[in-house]
Design an enzyme around this catalytic site. Structure first.
Site, PDB file in Angstrom:
ATOM      1  CD  GLN A 138       2.212   0.750   1.779  1.00 19.30           C
ATOM      2  OE1 GLN A 138       2.568  -0.395   2.023  1.00 19.30           O
ATOM      3  NE2 GLN A 138       1.172   1.322   2.363  1.00 19.30           N
ATOM      4  CB  CYS A 187      -3.909   0.862   2.243  1.00 19.37           C
ATOM      5  SG  CYS A 187      -2.272   1.150   1.561  1.00 19.37           S
ATOM      6  CG  LEU A 188      -0.073   0.988   7.313  1.00 20.09           C
ATOM      7  CD1 LEU A 188       1.344   0.542   7.674  1.00 20.09           C
ATOM      8  CD2 LEU A 188      -0.822   1.441   8.559  1.00 20.09           C
ATOM      9  CG  HIS A 195       1.343  -1.074  -1.912  1.00 14.86           C
ATOM     10  ND1 HIS A 195       0.815   0.184  -2.119  1.00 14.86           N
ATOM     11  CD2 HIS A 195       0.717  -1.556  -0.805  1.00 14.86           C
ATOM     12  CE1 HIS A 195      -0.094   0.433  -1.181  1.00 14.86           C
ATOM     13  NE2 HIS A 195      -0.180  -0.602  -0.373  1.00 14.86           N
ATOM     14  CG  HIS A 218      -3.045  -4.487   0.121  1.00 20.71           C
ATOM     15  ND1 HIS A 218      -4.232  -3.807   0.309  1.00 20.71           N
ATOM     16  CD2 HIS A 218      -2.066  -3.593   0.404  1.00 20.71           C
ATOM     17  CE1 HIS A 218      -3.965  -2.555   0.653  1.00 20.71           C
ATOM     18  NE2 HIS A 218      -2.654  -2.396   0.733  1.00 20.71           N
ATOM     19  CD  GLU A 219       1.285  -4.684   1.982  1.00 18.75           C
ATOM     20  OE1 GLU A 219       1.912  -3.739   1.467  1.00 18.75           O
ATOM     21  OE2 GLU A 219       0.350  -4.516   2.783  1.00 18.75           O
ATOM     22  N   GLY A 237       0.918  -5.078   6.900  1.00 12.48           N
ATOM     23  CA  GLY A 237       1.823  -5.209   5.769  1.00 12.48           C
ATOM     24  C   GLY A 237       2.317  -3.853   5.322  1.00 12.48           C
TER      25      GLY A 237
END
Ligand code: NI
Length: 169
Positions: A51, A92-93, A138, A134-135, A46
């Site tokens: 991000q 997480c990226l 963000h 999670h996304e 994701g």
């Protein structure tokens, strides 16, 4: 398609609150294509626009084994969440190499526009439900490490800052 630079925690730009996408036009479709490309290249499941330093409500997700089921959620709104919650290990990226447990609802319903501007409702459970939550965090300027203890969070912050200093050398 372009590979977009990903912001790393604790970059203050990750704390910005995203604004709704005003219109799903060619600019947004290019952003969607670039974000999907960037997510697949980074081997993530994701990616939120936040991000990649775009502060509009847009996320891309693919939790499929074959990495061939992209899901695009524009202006996502949570319309239902299960009472049941569970701890799930998340990564997480924007926080590479860090994995920890976060409490999430087991299932959620989300209404969002797709990349063609059509509204749809997604009923998510399992890893997809975790990923959606999670996304969506963000987009509110929240990184998953904010759920961890201050001690853990500070350790992660120090580790990430050290990594980024070394990369800049
Ligand atoms: Ni993330």
């Amino acid at each position: 398609m372009a590979l977009l630079p990903i912001l790393y925690y604790p970059d203050p730009k990750l704390y910005k609150v995203a604004k709704p996408v005003a219109v799903v036009d060619a600019r947004i479709q290019t952003l969607v294509a670039d974000m999907l490309f960037t997510m697949y290249e980074a081997k993530g499941i994701g990616l939120a626009a936040t991000q990649v330093d775009v502060h509009e409500r847009l996320i891309v997700i693919d939790t499929s084994e074959e990495r061939d089921q992209p899901l695009v959620l524009i202006n996502p709104e949570l319309t239902w969440k299960s009472e049941a919650t569970h701890l799930n290990e998340e990564g997480c990226l924007s926080v590479p190499g860090v994995y920890d447990d976060v409490m999430r609802h087991d299932a959620v319903h989300v209404t969002a526009l797709d990349e063609t501007g059509v509204s749809r409702t997604i009923k998510a459970d399992g890893i997809l439900a975790v990923c959606v939550q999670h996304e969506m965090d963000h987009l509110l300027g929240k990184v998953f490490v904010e759920y961890l203890s201050p001690l853990k969070r500070n350790r992660i912050k120090t580790k990430m800052q050290k990594l980024q200093r070394e990369e800049l050398r």
